[in-house]
Design a protein around this motif. Structure first.
Motif, mmCIF file in Angstrom:
data_model
loop_
_atom_site.group_PDB
_atom_site.id
_atom_site.type_symbol
_atom_site.label_atom_id
_atom_site.label_comp_id
_atom_site.label_asym_id
_atom_site.label_seq_id
_atom_site.Cartn_x
_atom_site.Cartn_y
_atom_site.Cartn_z
ATOM 1 N N GLU A 35 12.031 -19.767 -9.920
ATOM 2 C CA GLU A 35 12.397 -18.007 -10.847
ATOM 3 C C GLU A 35 11.061 -17.394 -10.170
ATOM 4 O O GLU A 35 9.831 -17.971 -11.296
ATOM 5 C CB GLU A 35 13.117 -17.820 -11.817
ATOM 6 C CG GLU A 35 13.066 -15.966 -12.553
ATOM 7 C CD GLU A 35 13.232 -16.060 -13.907
ATOM 8 O OE1 GLU A 35 12.461 -16.698 -14.782
ATOM 9 O OE2 GLU A 35 13.827 -15.170 -14.286
ATOM 10 N N GLY A 36 10.631 -16.677 -9.925
ATOM 11 C CA GLY A 36 9.224 -15.886 -9.020
ATOM 12 C C GLY A 36 8.839 -17.391 -8.623
ATOM 13 O O GLY A 36 9.088 -17.715 -8.497
ATOM 14 N N THR A 37 7.700 -16.594 -7.964
ATOM 15 C CA THR A 37 6.923 -17.403 -7.172
ATOM 16 C C THR A 37 5.852 -18.211 -7.982
ATOM 17 O O THR A 37 5.101 -18.941 -7.487
ATOM 18 C CB THR A 37 5.885 -17.377 -5.833
ATOM 19 O OG1 THR A 37 5.931 -15.530 -6.562
ATOM 20 C CG2 THR A 37 6.819 -16.572 -4.615
ATOM 21 N N GLY A 38 5.581 -18.505 -9.239
ATOM 22 C CA GLY A 38 4.011 -18.283 -10.243
ATOM 23 C C GLY A 38 2.736 -18.238 -9.430
ATOM 24 O O GLY A 38 3.231 -17.581 -8.666
ATOM 25 N N LEU A 278 14.313 -24.458 -0.683
ATOM 26 C CA LEU A 278 13.542 -23.839 -2.096
ATOM 27 C C LEU A 278 14.761 -22.763 -2.268
ATOM 28 O O LEU A 278 15.357 -22.196 -1.118
ATOM 29 C CB LEU A 278 12.592 -22.845 -0.875
ATOM 30 C CG LEU A 278 11.656 -21.648 -1.875
ATOM 31 C CD1 LEU A 278 10.942 -22.307 -3.276
ATOM 32 C CD2 LEU A 278 10.683 -20.996 -1.002
ATOM 33 N N VAL A 279 15.454 -22.811 -3.178
ATOM 34 C CA VAL A 279 15.977 -21.632 -3.953
ATOM 35 C C VAL A 279 15.688 -21.077 -5.076
ATOM 36 O O VAL A 279 15.112 -21.325 -5.738
ATOM 37 C CB VAL A 279 17.153 -22.782 -5.004
ATOM 38 C CG1 VAL A 279 18.060 -22.062 -5.325
ATOM 39 C CG2 VAL A 279 17.912 -24.062 -3.959
ATOM 40 N N GLU A 280 14.951 -19.699 -4.056
ATOM 41 C CA GLU A 280 14.313 -18.379 -5.032
ATOM 42 C C GLU A 280 15.806 -17.974 -6.306
ATOM 43 O O GLU A 280 16.808 -17.871 -5.688
ATOM 44 C CB GLU A 280 14.244 -17.719 -3.934
ATOM 45 C CG GLU A 280 12.573 -18.283 -2.866
ATOM 46 C CD GLU A 280 12.975 -17.283 -1.766
ATOM 47 O OE1 GLU A 280 11.142 -17.063 -1.908
ATOM 48 O OE2 GLU A 280 13.060 -17.368 -0.707
ATOM 49 N N ASN A 281 14.999 -16.834 -6.559
ATOM 50 C CA ASN A 281 15.519 -16.533 -7.685
ATOM 51 C C ASN A 281 16.350 -16.584 -8.876
ATOM 52 O O ASN A 281 17.658 -16.231 -8.528
ATOM 53 C CB ASN A 281 16.112 -14.667 -6.835
ATOM 54 C CG ASN A 281 15.811 -13.666 -7.822
ATOM 55 O OD1 ASN A 281 14.654 -13.692 -8.561
ATOM 56 N ND2 ASN A 281 16.833 -12.664 -7.463
ATOM 57 N N ALA A 282 16.600 -18.156 -8.935
ATOM 58 C CA ALA A 282 17.090 -18.237 -9.511
ATOM 59 C C ALA A 282 16.903 -19.240 -11.189
ATOM 60 O O ALA A 282 15.468 -19.614 -10.868
ATOM 61 C CB ALA A 282 17.580 -19.892 -8.926
ATOM 62 N N ILE A 299 22.290 -22.369 -13.593
ATOM 63 C CA ILE A 299 21.464 -22.075 -13.134
ATOM 64 C C ILE A 299 21.982 -20.709 -13.359
ATOM 65 O O ILE A 299 23.629 -20.778 -13.122
ATOM 66 C CB ILE A 299 21.344 -21.887 -11.499
ATOM 67 C CG1 ILE A 299 20.557 -23.456 -10.935
ATOM 68 C CG2 ILE A 299 20.376 -21.150 -10.447
ATOM 69 C CD1 ILE A 299 20.080 -23.636 -11.203
ATOM 70 N N SER A 301 21.524 -16.973 -11.940
ATOM 71 C CA SER A 301 21.298 -15.868 -11.263
ATOM 72 C C SER A 301 21.873 -14.337 -10.495
ATOM 73 O O SER A 301 23.042 -14.618 -9.893
ATOM 74 C CB SER A 301 20.636 -16.742 -9.530
ATOM 75 O OG SER A 301 20.233 -16.002 -8.539
ATOM 76 N N THR A 302 21.389 -13.235 -10.529
ATOM 77 C CA THR A 302 22.188 -12.228 -10.359
ATOM 78 C C THR A 302 23.470 -12.027 -10.700
ATOM 79 O O THR A 302 24.272 -12.443 -9.631
ATOM 80 C CB THR A 302 22.122 -12.146 -8.178
ATOM 81 O OG1 THR A 302 22.428 -13.193 -7.831
ATOM 82 C CG2 THR A 302 20.925 -12.155 -7.918
ATOM 83 N N LEU A 321 3.543 -17.951 -21.807
ATOM 84 C CA LEU A 321 3.974 -16.978 -20.605
ATOM 85 C C LEU A 321 4.865 -17.303 -18.591
ATOM 86 O O LEU A 321 5.776 -16.284 -18.779
ATOM 87 C CB LEU A 321 2.089 -16.994 -20.039
ATOM 88 C CG LEU A 321 1.558 -15.187 -19.399
ATOM 89 C CD1 LEU A 321 2.596 -14.004 -20.252
ATOM 90 C CD2 LEU A 321 0.766 -15.422 -18.446
ATOM 91 N N GLY A 322 5.036 -18.376 -19.407
ATOM 92 C CA GLY A 322 5.895 -19.058 -17.666
ATOM 93 C C GLY A 322 6.802 -18.681 -17.883
ATOM 94 O O GLY A 322 7.768 -18.929 -16.862
#
Lengths: 438, 402
Positions: A35-38, A278-282, A299, A301-302, A321-322
C-alpha cells in the motif's frame, strides 16, 4: 489472486524489498503486497547503520557500538554478522545497477561519516554513494555552496550559517552561489527531484557544468543539493567532478531526497528481473490464523476484499507512521495479526519531556525471536510462518539512533531468507504451509 | 456535491510527487500533493481554484503510491467538477467525454463515411482549432458496434453464465476484443450475456468535469449490475478503467447511489479466466505454431486495483508465449487527456519511456488490457498492441494474433 505463492512480503520499503530479494534469490516465488511505495522512494540515498549510542554519544564505529545495544534490539537479535550479510546484499545489488554504495574508512576500518544536509546540519551515516569522498569534506578549505534559483528547499546562505556552527566546519571559506534554473516557466516550487530530472535531459549536464565551472574555480569542494541525475548509475556526479576538477558532494535533502529513489530503482530492477510479483495499492487488513500459523492475508483494495495465500509471510508494514503499528487509547497493536504490543499502562509514560529525546512510543513494535518470528505477550512464539522486518519491529528508535535503513535491510534480508527456507521445506514435504494448495 | 475528501490524512511526504507522471514532465503542474490535499485546504476556505488543476490526468499514480491512503485523484476530480459547475465546461471537453453518445447519434451513418468525416485532414484541422490535437491518435469507428455484433454470435448453451460489461472503447471502436472475450468465456464453459442497458462507465465524464452526466450513467449501470448480482451471475469486464470506476470512483462520488443499488463490482475478466484455469474449466493448450514474444504494459488503472497483473499472468501460462512486463510507467494517454491540444506533448513525453521499451523489446506484439493505452502505444512505438484475451484466443485457436 487466490493463487498460493511461496512467500508474500507485505510492504515495499527497504525492509520489504530486501526480504523479497532474499527470498527470490533463493529461488522462491515471491509476491509483494504494497500500500503505497514506502519511504525509500523519498529518502536521501545514504544508509544509516547506527549513528548514536543509546546514551546519545556519537558513534564512529557502528559495528563496535552494536555490541552495546540492549538484548531486544533487532541488531542484538541478529548479531553483527547477519547485519553485515544484509548490507553486503544491498551494496552488491545496487552496484550491479551502477550505484556503488560504500562506507568511509579510517585505518582500514569502516566508520560513520557526518554528511552535510541542505539544512546545513551534519548527519551521521554509514553507506554513501562512491561519489562522496568523506576525506574531501575534512580537508576542504574553500567551499562553494551551490543551489538553483527557484529551488526554495536549499539556501546556500542558510547552509553556510549552519555549517559554521560545527567546529570542523567553522574555519573554512565559503562561497554561496545560485545557478540559473533550467526551467523557463515553472508554476510550482521546484524540488530536488525536478532538478535531478532536468539534469538528465538533453543539455542537462551542460547546464550543470556550465553554470558551476567558473564559480567553482579556486574551490576545493562543491556542496550542492542532490540533483546529479535521478537514476541509479547516473554518470553526472562523476562528470561534474571531472569537469570542475574538485570534489562534488551532494548534500542530503528533505523529501524527495532523490538518492533513495536511485536505490529503489536498482532494487526494483533486480526484483523485476527475478520475476517478483508486485501487487500495488493493496491494503492488508487482517489475516486468517489457525494453530499458530498464518493461513492467508485479507486484502482490501478499491472497494473489494479478497484473501491471498503463501507458505511463509514477511511483514514489513512499518511503524506508527507507516501503518504497521496502531495506537489506540491505552494500547498499541500490530495491525495485521492484532498482536498486543507492550507499552506502559500510563499514557503519560509513553513520551518524555525532551521532544528530541528517545520516546517510549517510538520504540513500540513487534517483539520477535532471533529468527524474527513474532512473540506474544508472554514471550512465546505467536506465529511460526510469519517474520517481521523493519520499522514494525520494536526495541529500536531509528529517529534517535539513526539506524532506520540498517535495521530495515538487515531484518528484511534475514526475514526473507528465513521465509524462503520455510517455504522450500513446505514444498519438499509436499504440504502447503498454508493448508491447501490448489 | 455532497462529498468531500479530508485532506488531513496527507503528511506531505512527497511520495506522490515522485511518482506523478505529469509532474515529471512539466513544471506547469503544481503536482499531486499541492493541487490535491494541500490546495484542498484553500478550496475549503472558498479561495479561487488553481489554473493547473486541469493538468491532472487522473491516472491515479498518486493514489497507488500514497503510503497514507489519501485519494489524491478523487480530491482533484471533485475539485474539477466543482470548478466546471461554477465556470462551465468547454465544447471540446464535452465531445471527449461523450464518445458513446456521439457514436449513438451517428450510428446510422456507415463507419467508412463517419471515419472519413472525422479523420480526414480537413476535419482534423478543424478539430485541432477546437482543441483536439491533429497529431492525436483518434481511434476509428468500427463498422458495427460490439453489441450489434454480439447479438449475432451463436453461443453454445452453457449452464454457467457471466455478464460482460464491454465499456465504450470495445463497443464503439474495438468490437473484436469483445468477441474474443465471448470466445474465451464460452471456451471456459460460460455463456456470455451482454445487456443492452449498460452504458459508458462515466469515467470520461468524471475526468472532464461532467458530473451530472456521470451520475446519470452510474444510476443506470448500478441498477443493471444489481439485477445480475441478485441472480448470482458475475459481471466481468476486460477494461481496467471501467472496473476501477465502479470500484473506487462511484462509491466515493455517489455514495447514495451505491447505498441504494449496492456495490457495482465488475470483476477483472482476466483474473476470472485465470481462476477458470485453476479450477480446470479452461485448458490453456497453446496450439499455435512457433513462439510468440510479447511486451506487456500494465495500465495505471489496473495497478490501482490492488489485484496485481492477472492479464500478464494469464499470458505467461501459455507455453509458446514469452510475455515481459515493460514496467515503464504510464503511457500518457489517460483516456482523453492525451488527445487534447495543450496536453498532447505532455502525454507523448510521459509515454516516451514506455514507447522506447516497447520498440527496443523486439517483441512480436505489445499487449495491454486498456483500449486507449493500446492506441497510445501503437501511436508512440509503432508496434501493434492487442488485448491479452485476443492473444489468448489466437494461441488456443492455433493461429498468429492479428
Amino acid at each position: 489472486m487466490s493463487r498460493t505463492t511461496d512467500v508474500i512480503v507485505v510492504g515495499s520499503g527497504l525492509g520489504g524489498l530486501m526480504a523479497a530479494l532474499a527470498a527470490a534469490r533463493q529461488g522462491r516465488e515471491v509476491r509483494i503486497i504494497s500500500e503505497g511505495t514506502g519511504c525509500l522512494a523519498i529518502g536521501t540515498g545514504c544508509v544509516d547503520l547506527l549513528g548514536y549510542a543509546p546514551d546519545g554519544a556519537s558513534v564512529e564505529d557502528p559495528w563496535a557500538a552494536m555490541a552495546e545495544l540492549a538484548p531486544a534490539h533487532p541488531y542484538s537479535l541478529l548479531g553483527a554478522e547477519k547485519v553485515r550479510e544484509g548490507l553486503d546484499a544491498l551494496t552488491e545489488t545496487t552496484a550491479r545497477h551502477g550505484l556503488v554504495l560504500r562506507p568511509a574508512s579510517r585505518d582500514g576500518k569502516p566508520r560513520n561519516t557526518r554528511v552535510p544536509t541542505i539544512m546545513g546540519t551534519l548527519k551521521p551515516t554509514y553507506l554513501m554513494p562512491d561519489t562522496f569522498e568523506p576525506d574531501d569534506l575534512g580537508k576542504a578549505k574553500r567551499v562553494l555552496v551551490a543551489s538553483v534559483m527557484g529551488f526554495r528547499d536549499c539556501r546556500p546562505a542558510l547552509v553556510i550559517d549552519q555549517l559554521r556552527r560545527y567546529p570542523d566546519w567553522a574555519n573554512k571559506e565559503y562561497f554561496p552561489c545560485l545557478i540559473p534554473t533550467p526551467f523557463d516557466d515553472a508554476h510550482r516550487a521546484l524540488n530536488a527531484l525536478d532538478l535531478a530530472r532536468a539534469a538528465e535531459r538533453p543539455g542537462g549536464s551542460e547546464w550543470l557544468i556550465g553554470s558551476l565551472k567558473e564559480r567553482a574555480e579556486g574551490c576545493d569542494l562543491v556542496l550542492m543539493p542532490p540533483i546529479c541525475g535521478r537514476h541509479a548509475g547516473s554518470p553526472l556526479a562523476r562528470e561534474l567532478r571531472e569537469a570542475l576538477g574538485c570534489p562534488v558532494v551532494e548534500m542530503l535533502s528533505i523529501p524527495p531526497g532523490v538518492g533513495g529513489l536511485r536505490i529503489r530503482d536498482a532494487l526494483m530492477r533486480e526484483l523485476a528481473a527475478l520475476g517478483v510479483e508486485l501487487v500495488e495499492n493493496a491494503n492488508v487488513i487482517g489475516a486468517g490464523v489457525a494453530e499458530g500459523k498464518c493461513l492467508s492475508l485479507d486484502i482490501s483494495s478499491t472497494g473489494r476484499n479478497y484473501a491471498t495465500k503463501a507458505r511463509a509471510y514477511v511483514l514489513a508494514t512499518g511503524g506508527i507512521l507507516g501503518g504497521g503499528v496502531l495506537l489506540e487509547p491505552g494500547r498499541a497493536i500490530e495491525r495485521v495479526f492484532g498482536l498486543d504490543l507492550a507499552l506502559p499502562a500510563d499514557v503519560a509514560e509513553w513520551t518524555e519531556p525532551e521532544i528530541f529525546g528517545s520516546q517510549a512510543v517510538s520504540k513500540v513494535g513487534v517483539r520477535v525471536d532471533d529468527k524474527l518470528r513474532p512473540l506474544d505477550a508472554n514471550g512465546a512464539l505467536a506465529l511460526e510462518n510469519v517474520f517481521f522486518a523493519g520499522r514494525s519491529l520494536g526495541a529500536h528508535d531509528p529517529a534517535v539512533e539513526k539506524s532506520g535503513y540498517g535495521v530495515a535491510l538487515a531484518t528484511g534480508w534475514q526475514a526473507g531468507l528465513a521465509a524462503a527456507e520455510l517455504a522450500a521445506a513446505a514444498h519438499n514435504t509436499g504440504e502447503a504451509a498454508t493448508g491447501g494448495e490448489q | 456535491m455532497s462529498v468531500r475528501v479530508s485532506p488531513d490524512k496527507c503528511i506531505a511526504c512527497t511520495t506522490c510527487v515522485v511518482h506523478c507522471p505529469v509532474a515529471r514532465v512539466t513544471p506547469k503542474f503544481l503536482g499531486p500533493r499541492m493541487i490535491g490535499p494541500a490546495y484542498e485546504r484553500f478550496r475549503l476556505l472558498g479561495l479561487a481554484e488553481d489554473e493547473s488543476l486541469t493538468y491532472c490526468a487522473n491516472c491515479k499514480n498518486c493514489d497507488i503510491t500514497c503510503p497514507q491512503g489519501v485519494p489524491v485523484s478523487s480530491i482533484n476530480m471533485l475539485a474539477r467538477a466543482e470548478h466546471c459547475k461554477k465556470h462551465g465546461t468547454s465544447m471540446r471537453d464535452w465531445v471527449l467525454a461523450h464518445g458513446e453518445l456521439q457514436a449513438k447519434l451517428l450510428q446510422l451513418i456507415p463507419a467508412a463515411l463517419k471515419n472519413f468525416g472525422m479523420l480526414n485532414p480537413v476535419t482534423r484541422k478543424v478539430l485541432d482549432m477546437f482543441g483536439i490535437d491533429k497529431r492525436a491518435p483518434l481511434p476509428a469507428f468500427a463498422p458495427k458496434t460490439f453489441r450489434q455484433m454480439a447479438r449475432k454470435v451463436e453461443q453454445p448453451s452453457l449452464p454457467r453464465k457471466v455478464v460482460f460489461f464491454p465499456g465504450c472503447f470495445v463497443d464503439v471502436y474495438d468490437p473484436q476484443t469483445g468477441l474474443d472475450m465471448i470466445w474465451a468465456f464460452n471456451r471456459a464453459g460460460y455463456e456470455v450475456i451482454t445487456p443492452e442497458k449498460f452504458g459508458c462507465c462515466g469515467l470520461p465524464m468524471i475526468a472532464n468535469g461532467f458530473w451530472q452526466d456521470s451520475r446519470r450513467q452510474a444510476k443506470r449501470n448500478l441498477a443493471e449490475i444489481a439485477r445480475w448480482r441478485d441472480q448470482g451471475i458475475p459481471v466481468v469486464t476486460g477494461c481496467p478503467s471501467c472496473a476501477l470506476t465502479f470500484r473506487q470512483d462511484l462509491p466515493e462520488f455517489f455514495p447514495d447511489l451505491v447505498e441504494k443499488h449496492g456495490a457495482g463490482v465488475l470483476e477483472d475478466a482476466q483474473d476470472f479466466l485465470l481462476d477458470c484455469v485453476d479450477r480446470g474449466e479452461l485448458e490453456l493448450e497453446d496450439k499455435a505454431p512457433g513462439d510468440l514474444s510479447l511486451i506487456y504494459h500494465a495500465p495505471c488503472h489496473l495497478r490501482a486495483q490492488g489485484n496485481g497483473l492477472p492479464g500478464l499472468k494469464l499470458l505467461q501460462r501459455l507455453k509458446g508465449v514469452s510475455a515481459r512486463n515493460a514496467d515503464a510507467g504510464c503511457c500518457g494517454i489517460s483516456g482523453s487527456y492525451g488527445f487534447k491540444k495543450e496536453k498532447y506533448d505532455i502525454a507523448q513525453e510521459v509515454g516516451s519511456e514506455l514507447f522506447h521499451v516497447v520498440r527496443e523489446s523486439g517483441a512480436d506484439f505489445a499487449t495491454s488490457e486498456c483500449g486507449t493505452c493500446r492506441v497510445q502505444i501503437q501511436h508512440g512505438s509503432g508496434k501493434k498492441a492487442l488485448h491479452p484475451v485476443s492473444i489468448l484466443r489466437a494461441r488456443l485457436e492455433g493461429r498468429r494474433p492479428a
